[in-house]
Design a protein around this motif. Structure first.
Motif, PDB file in Angstrom:
ATOM      1  N   PHE A 273     -25.169  72.762  -0.263  1.00  0.00           N
ATOM      2  CA  PHE A 273     -24.175  71.953  -0.970  1.00  0.00           C
ATOM      3  C   PHE A 273     -24.571  71.699  -2.416  1.00  0.00           C
ATOM      4  O   PHE A 273     -23.717  71.686  -3.310  1.00  0.00           O
ATOM      5  CB  PHE A 273     -24.011  70.634  -0.208  1.00  0.00           C
ATOM      6  CG  PHE A 273     -22.945  69.727  -0.755  1.00  0.00           C
ATOM      7  CD1 PHE A 273     -23.248  68.446  -1.179  1.00  0.00           C
ATOM      8  CD2 PHE A 273     -21.627  70.148  -0.815  1.00  0.00           C
ATOM      9  CE1 PHE A 273     -22.268  67.608  -1.664  1.00  0.00           C
ATOM     10  CE2 PHE A 273     -20.629  69.316  -1.300  1.00  0.00           C
ATOM     11  CZ  PHE A 273     -20.954  68.034  -1.725  1.00  0.00           C
ATOM     12  N   SER A 274     -25.849  71.514  -2.672  1.00  0.00           N
ATOM     13  CA  SER A 274     -26.283  71.201  -4.030  1.00  0.00           C
ATOM     14  C   SER A 274     -26.110  72.373  -4.993  1.00  0.00           C
ATOM     15  O   SER A 274     -26.292  72.210  -6.199  1.00  0.00           O
ATOM     16  CB  SER A 274     -27.740  70.737  -4.017  1.00  0.00           C
ATOM     17  OG  SER A 274     -28.582  71.750  -3.505  1.00  0.00           O
ATOM     18  N   MET A 275     -25.753  73.536  -4.497  1.00  0.00           N
ATOM     19  CA  MET A 275     -25.500  74.686  -5.362  1.00  0.00           C
ATOM     20  C   MET A 275     -24.080  74.676  -5.914  1.00  0.00           C
ATOM     21  O   MET A 275     -23.704  75.577  -6.660  1.00  0.00           O
ATOM     22  CB  MET A 275     -25.718  75.984  -4.579  1.00  0.00           C
ATOM     23  CG  MET A 275     -27.150  76.248  -4.192  1.00  0.00           C
ATOM     24  SD  MET A 275     -27.294  77.726  -3.152  1.00  0.00           S
ATOM     25  CE  MET A 275     -26.633  78.978  -4.243  1.00  0.00           C
ATOM     26  N   TYR A 276     -23.289  73.660  -5.543  1.00  0.00           N
ATOM     27  CA  TYR A 276     -21.869  73.675  -5.871  1.00  0.00           C
ATOM     28  C   TYR A 276     -21.461  72.501  -6.746  1.00  0.00           C
ATOM     29  O   TYR A 276     -21.810  71.352  -6.469  1.00  0.00           O
ATOM     30  CB  TYR A 276     -21.031  73.656  -4.591  1.00  0.00           C
ATOM     31  CG  TYR A 276     -21.076  74.951  -3.843  1.00  0.00           C
ATOM     32  CD1 TYR A 276     -22.128  75.230  -2.978  1.00  0.00           C
ATOM     33  CD2 TYR A 276     -20.082  75.914  -4.030  1.00  0.00           C
ATOM     34  CE1 TYR A 276     -22.190  76.438  -2.307  1.00  0.00           C
ATOM     35  CE2 TYR A 276     -20.137  77.123  -3.358  1.00  0.00           C
ATOM     36  CZ  TYR A 276     -21.193  77.382  -2.500  1.00  0.00           C
ATOM     37  OH  TYR A 276     -21.257  78.575  -1.854  1.00  0.00           O
ATOM     38  N   ALA A 277     -20.693  72.803  -7.778  1.00  0.00           N
ATOM     39  CA  ALA A 277     -19.904  71.789  -8.450  1.00  0.00           C
ATOM     40  C   ALA A 277     -18.645  71.573  -7.617  1.00  0.00           C
ATOM     41  O   ALA A 277     -18.149  72.502  -6.964  1.00  0.00           O
ATOM     42  CB  ALA A 277     -19.537  72.240  -9.857  1.00  0.00           C
ATOM     43  N   MET A 278     -18.137  70.358  -7.625  1.00  0.00           N
ATOM     44  CA  MET A 278     -17.034  70.000  -6.741  1.00  0.00           C
ATOM     45  C   MET A 278     -15.894  69.352  -7.511  1.00  0.00           C
ATOM     46  O   MET A 278     -16.109  68.796  -8.600  1.00  0.00           O
ATOM     47  CB  MET A 278     -17.528  69.010  -5.671  1.00  0.00           C
ATOM     48  CG  MET A 278     -18.683  69.499  -4.817  1.00  0.00           C
ATOM     49  SD  MET A 278     -18.215  70.834  -3.722  1.00  0.00           S
ATOM     50  CE  MET A 278     -17.072  69.970  -2.633  1.00  0.00           C
ATOM     51  N   GLY A 279     -14.731  69.403  -6.909  1.00  0.00           N
ATOM     52  CA  GLY A 279     -13.584  68.766  -7.535  1.00  0.00           C
ATOM     53  C   GLY A 279     -12.647  68.168  -6.516  1.00  0.00           C
ATOM     54  O   GLY A 279     -12.602  68.599  -5.355  1.00  0.00           O
ATOM     55  N   TRP A 280     -11.928  67.152  -6.941  1.00  0.00           N
ATOM     56  CA  TRP A 280     -10.811  66.582  -6.182  1.00  0.00           C
ATOM     57  C   TRP A 280      -9.521  66.907  -6.929  1.00  0.00           C
ATOM     58  O   TRP A 280      -9.429  66.702  -8.145  1.00  0.00           O
ATOM     59  CB  TRP A 280     -10.937  65.072  -6.047  1.00  0.00           C
ATOM     60  CG  TRP A 280     -11.945  64.594  -5.055  1.00  0.00           C
ATOM     61  CD1 TRP A 280     -13.173  64.059  -5.324  1.00  0.00           C
ATOM     62  CD2 TRP A 280     -11.798  64.581  -3.639  1.00  0.00           C
ATOM     63  NE1 TRP A 280     -13.810  63.730  -4.155  1.00  0.00           N
ATOM     64  CE2 TRP A 280     -12.987  64.034  -3.100  1.00  0.00           C
ATOM     65  CE3 TRP A 280     -10.801  64.965  -2.751  1.00  0.00           C
ATOM     66  CZ2 TRP A 280     -13.198  63.876  -1.734  1.00  0.00           C
ATOM     67  CZ3 TRP A 280     -11.004  64.814  -1.392  1.00  0.00           C
ATOM     68  CH2 TRP A 280     -12.191  64.264  -0.892  1.00  0.00           C
ATOM     69  N   PHE A 281      -8.533  67.375  -6.194  1.00  0.00           N
ATOM     70  CA  PHE A 281      -7.218  67.661  -6.728  1.00  0.00           C
ATOM     71  C   PHE A 281      -6.186  66.963  -5.837  1.00  0.00           C
ATOM     72  O   PHE A 281      -6.475  66.610  -4.692  1.00  0.00           O
ATOM     73  CB  PHE A 281      -6.945  69.174  -6.730  1.00  0.00           C
ATOM     74  CG  PHE A 281      -7.792  69.940  -7.700  1.00  0.00           C
ATOM     75  CD1 PHE A 281      -9.110  70.238  -7.398  1.00  0.00           C
ATOM     76  CD2 PHE A 281      -7.274  70.350  -8.914  1.00  0.00           C
ATOM     77  CE1 PHE A 281      -9.917  70.940  -8.301  1.00  0.00           C
ATOM     78  CE2 PHE A 281      -8.061  71.051  -9.819  1.00  0.00           C
ATOM     79  CZ  PHE A 281      -9.378  71.353  -9.503  1.00  0.00           C
TER      80      PHE A 281
END
Length: 127
Positions: free
Chosen positions: A29-37
């Motif tokens: 998981f720490s390899m990912y940037a995340m977003g909410w849409f």
């Protein structure tokens, strides 16, 4: 590819609060940037918040700034969206999305950056 599952949506009165969760599996998981849409009926999907790999860089759309808080817990493979002072115009299906990143402060606000998406969770705010 990372699998994403949102939860925490529901029906709430205006002024109320909800906390959405986005649970990730399949990759680190720490390899990912995340977003909410979110996507309201008849409208295009829009960015609500975005967060870099470790949570020290966060973006908020103007419409939610000061009311929503995005965070992540890499030990639990989960991202959160705390939504306070909800308004009827916040009614939408909320999606989380993931993009592999390689550290740094980068977050991403455009949906075309994100290859991995959850199925969405409905948030309905009544007036």
């Amino acid at each position: 590819q990372v699998q994403l599952v949102e939860s925490g949506g529901g029906l709430v009165q205006a002024g109320g609060s909800l906390r959405l969760s986005c649970a990730a599996s399949g990759r680190t998981f720490s390899m990912y940037a995340m977003g909410w849409f979110r996507q309201a009926p008849g409208k295009e999907r829009e960015s609500v918040a975005a967060i870099n790999w470790n949570g020290d860089s966060i973006y908020y759309a103007d419409s939610v700034k000061g009311r929503f808080t995005c965070s992540r817990d890499n030990a639990k493979n989960t991202m959160y969206l705390q939504m306070n002072s909800l308004k009827p115009e916040d009614t939408a299906v909320y999606f989380c999305a993931a993009k592999q990143s390689f550290g740094g402060h980068s977050y991403y606000t455009q949906e075309y950056y994100y290859p991995d998406w959850g199925q969405g969770t409905q948030v309905t705010v009544s007036s």
